[in-house]
Design a protein around this motif. Structure first.
Motif, PDB file in Angstrom:
ATOM      1  N   GLN A 134     -18.156  -1.702  -6.116  1.00 15.97           N
ATOM      2  CA  GLN A 134     -16.716  -1.475  -6.075  1.00 15.97           C
ATOM      3  C   GLN A 134     -16.292  -0.938  -4.710  1.00 15.97           C
ATOM      4  OE1 GLN A 134     -15.036   0.668  -9.409  1.00 15.97           O
ATOM      5  NE2 GLN A 134     -16.620  -0.094 -10.788  1.00 15.97           N
ATOM      6  N   LYS A 157     -16.379  -3.747  -2.196  1.00 12.66           N
ATOM      7  CA  LYS A 157     -15.266  -4.664  -2.393  1.00 12.66           C
ATOM      8  C   LYS A 157     -13.964  -4.067  -1.883  1.00 12.66           C
ATOM      9  CE  LYS A 157     -13.094  -7.535  -5.935  1.00 12.66           C
ATOM     10  NZ  LYS A 157     -13.085  -7.902  -7.378  1.00 12.66           N
ATOM     11  N   ARG A 158     -13.749  -2.782  -2.140  1.00 13.85           N
ATOM     12  CA  ARG A 158     -12.510  -2.145  -1.690  1.00 13.85           C
ATOM     13  C   ARG A 158     -12.454  -2.031  -0.179  1.00 13.85           C
ATOM     14  NH1 ARG A 158     -12.733   2.666  -6.225  1.00 13.85           N
ATOM     15  NH2 ARG A 158     -11.992   1.406  -8.000  1.00 13.85           N
ATOM     16  N   TYR A 196     -10.568  -4.865   1.498  1.00 13.41           N
ATOM     17  CA  TYR A 196      -9.144  -5.045   1.279  1.00 13.41           C
ATOM     18  C   TYR A 196      -8.377  -4.744   2.563  1.00 13.41           C
ATOM     19  CZ  TYR A 196     -10.060  -5.218  -3.740  1.00 13.41           C
ATOM     20  OH  TYR A 196     -10.515  -5.570  -4.979  1.00 13.41           O
ATOM     21  N   ARG A 240      -5.115  -3.209   3.849  1.00 14.09           N
ATOM     22  CA  ARG A 240      -3.974  -2.387   3.458  1.00 14.09           C
ATOM     23  C   ARG A 240      -2.998  -2.243   4.627  1.00 14.09           C
ATOM     24  NH1 ARG A 240      -8.152   0.446   0.693  1.00 14.09           N
ATOM     25  NH2 ARG A 240      -7.818   0.474  -1.561  1.00 14.09           N
TER      26      ARG A 240
END
Length: 223
Positions: free
Chosen positions: A169, A172-173, A176, A178
């Motif tokens: 997790q 994966k984050r 991202y 942002r």
């Protein structure tokens, strides 16, 4: 070709001309029909063929559903009987290739997808299940009078599985993208959002070459 054919059959010249005119007019008529049909096809939407095939398929499905309802049969069961094993395997492989992630649409949907992903990874351990059932006895199915809170100790394999999932997790984050936080102390060298993005790109590629010139302009010592 027709002229030679009529000559070989000993038609008169007038008859040959009349037949040639008939064939020419027929060819002109057929060409005009093809042009009209092609013009109609070009004016249709690009996905017209797919829509037409879909509508025809839906009509066939509706007709089959009515026939099954009249016979008192379940359409889904009848449909499965008509599917071959090769088609079923091909559709299953096609489903696996699809990306089930539709993107973020809400926290409830994201939580549901996370729950479904985690539950799919669960592999029942019947041996461990029976062992815990024997150890807990009647408290294995707790009631309001059961006192088993805090007595469960997870196995090393369960802890390692949780750690691996958390690390996945985090990885994966980290991928991202942002929105960057706004810096109040940064120099304002732009007039709008688009110009700000352009200046950032220019600074990223040419900043090290123009740093000295920019400092001289700010100090007022530029030649």
């Amino acid at each position: 070709f027709f002229f030679l054919y009529f000559r070989s059959n000993k038609y008169t010249f007038e008859q040959q001309c009349i037949c040639m005119c008939i064939y020419i007019n027929e060819a002109r008529k057929l060409n005009h029909q093809e042009v009209v049909e092609e013009d109609k096809r070009l004016k249709l939407p690009s996905n017209w063929e797919a829509k037409k095939a879909r509508l025809e398929y839906e009509l066939i499905v509706d007709q089959k559903k009515k026939e099954c309802a009249e016979r008192g049969e379940d359409y889904n069961r009848v449909k499965l009987l008509e599917i071959s094993a090769e088609d079923a395997e091909r559709w299953e492989r096609k489903k696996k290739k699809k990306n089930p992630d539709p993107g973020f649409s809400g926290y409830a949907e994201a939580q549901l997808r996370q729950y479904q992903r985690l539950t799919k990874q669960i592999k029942p351990d019947m041996a461990n299940y029976e062992r815990q059932r024997e150890e807990c006895g009647e408290d294995f199915h707790p009631t309001s009078n059961s006192l088993i809170h805090g007595t469960h100790v997870p196995s090393k394999e369960s802890v390692d599985r949780m750690v691996d999932d958390v690390e996945k997790q985090i990885e994966k984050r980290s991928k991202y993208s942002r929105r960057r936080a706004y810096n109040d102390d940064a120099d304002i060298d732009y007039i709008n959002e688009r110009n700000a993005k352009f200046n950032k790109k220019a600074e990223r590629f040419y900043g090290k070459y123009t740093a000295e010139i920019k400092q001289n302009l700010e100090r007022g010592t530029a030649v």
